[in-house]
Motif scaffolding. Sequence first.
Motif, PDB file in Angstrom:
ATOM      1  N   LYS A  97       0.431  -1.034  -0.290  1.00 37.39           N
ATOM      2  CA  LYS A  97      -0.164  -0.197   0.078  1.00 37.39           C
ATOM      3  C   LYS A  97       1.012   1.154   0.096  1.00 37.39           C
ATOM      4  O   LYS A  97       0.827   1.895  -0.987  1.00 37.39           O
ATOM      5  N   THR A  98       2.085   1.247   0.729  1.00 35.40           N
ATOM      6  CA  THR A  98       2.579   2.091   0.788  1.00 35.40           C
ATOM      7  C   THR A  98       3.501   3.024  -0.426  1.00 35.40           C
ATOM      8  O   THR A  98       4.060   3.391  -0.590  1.00 35.40           O
ATOM      9  N   HIS A 101       0.692   4.604  -2.718  1.00 36.45           N
ATOM     10  CA  HIS A 101       0.742   5.399  -2.255  1.00 36.45           C
ATOM     11  C   HIS A 101       1.552   6.675  -2.647  1.00 36.45           C
ATOM     12  O   HIS A 101       1.525   7.767  -2.994  1.00 36.45           O
ATOM     13  N   THR A 104       1.575   7.452  -6.285  1.00 34.03           N
ATOM     14  CA  THR A 104       0.754   8.513  -6.615  1.00 34.03           C
ATOM     15  C   THR A 104       0.770   9.825  -6.387  1.00 34.03           C
ATOM     16  O   THR A 104       0.323  10.909  -7.232  1.00 34.03           O
ATOM     17  N   GLU A 105       1.554   9.947  -5.206  1.00 36.90           N
ATOM     18  CA  GLU A 105       1.762  10.885  -4.623  1.00 36.90           C
ATOM     19  C   GLU A 105       2.860  11.721  -5.807  1.00 36.90           C
ATOM     20  O   GLU A 105       3.464  12.700  -6.103  1.00 36.90           O
ATOM     21  N   LYS A 123      -6.642   6.070  -3.838  1.00 35.39           N
ATOM     22  CA  LYS A 123      -5.778   5.746  -2.419  1.00 35.39           C
ATOM     23  C   LYS A 123      -6.687   4.327  -1.401  1.00 35.39           C
ATOM     24  O   LYS A 123      -6.506   2.725  -1.673  1.00 35.39           O
ATOM     25  N   ASP A 127      -6.327   0.097  -2.079  1.00 37.48           N
ATOM     26  CA  ASP A 127      -6.389   0.058  -0.416  1.00 37.48           C
ATOM     27  C   ASP A 127      -7.070  -1.150  -0.672  1.00 37.48           C
ATOM     28  O   ASP A 127      -7.032  -2.303   0.335  1.00 37.48           O
TER      29      ASP A 127
END
Length: 228
Positions: A97-98, A101, A104-105, A123, A127
């Motif tokens: 997940k990290t 994320h 995405t950022e 996000k 998840d």
Amino acid sequence: MLFKVFLVAFMAVGVLGEFKLNDDARQKIKDTIKNTCTENGAADKIDQVEESIKNFVDCFKGLFNFETLKNEIEAAKPNGALDEVFKKYCAKSPQLKTCIHTLTEGVTPCLPANIRDNLGAGKNVSDQLIDFVCYKDGDRIALFIAEGGPECFQEKSGSLRECATKAREGITGVESVKALSVDEQCAKFDALSSCIVKALEECSTPTPGNMAESLLRYIRKGTPCKSN
């Protein structure tokens, strides 16, 4: 809203040649990234975005080695120990997940404003998908494999490609996707879902079709289609 996010994830794989793309195909993917950034006033962020994509792939590869996973699955099948294999890999879901994320950022500067405004929802969807697959330490995916899910998908690959082709009718590019109303997008998703489930229901066991239907319904709940 999620089309661009998933597109970038796939481009990440392509940029590093993970799927053994030829040089021409890899260059086209890089050109797409360049054009997307330029169109959204972020030409100066191209290097940053490509680096974010590379980091995502490195992060993913650090968590999963598909050849190793394949060997572990084959070794576990005769002993009925698939649940142990997926329990081990699902324990890595927080790190995955990290990775997502962070990707995405990292690509945010090159995305259109309307997509940037909705990245939080994106996000949440990613998840939720991971949580679906890793429900009860991966029981679902273990059952899927034990019941011949991969073989079913391979057997019906032609039908599944036809489903995708039908879903793309009238879609000539990103702009044509943007032009679709929410109702039209939901209708396409529902038609694609029905087509996929129908194809998989023709396999020798009902598990692949049932699981695909459950997953697609789960995905739908995380989209604007849930209220339609």
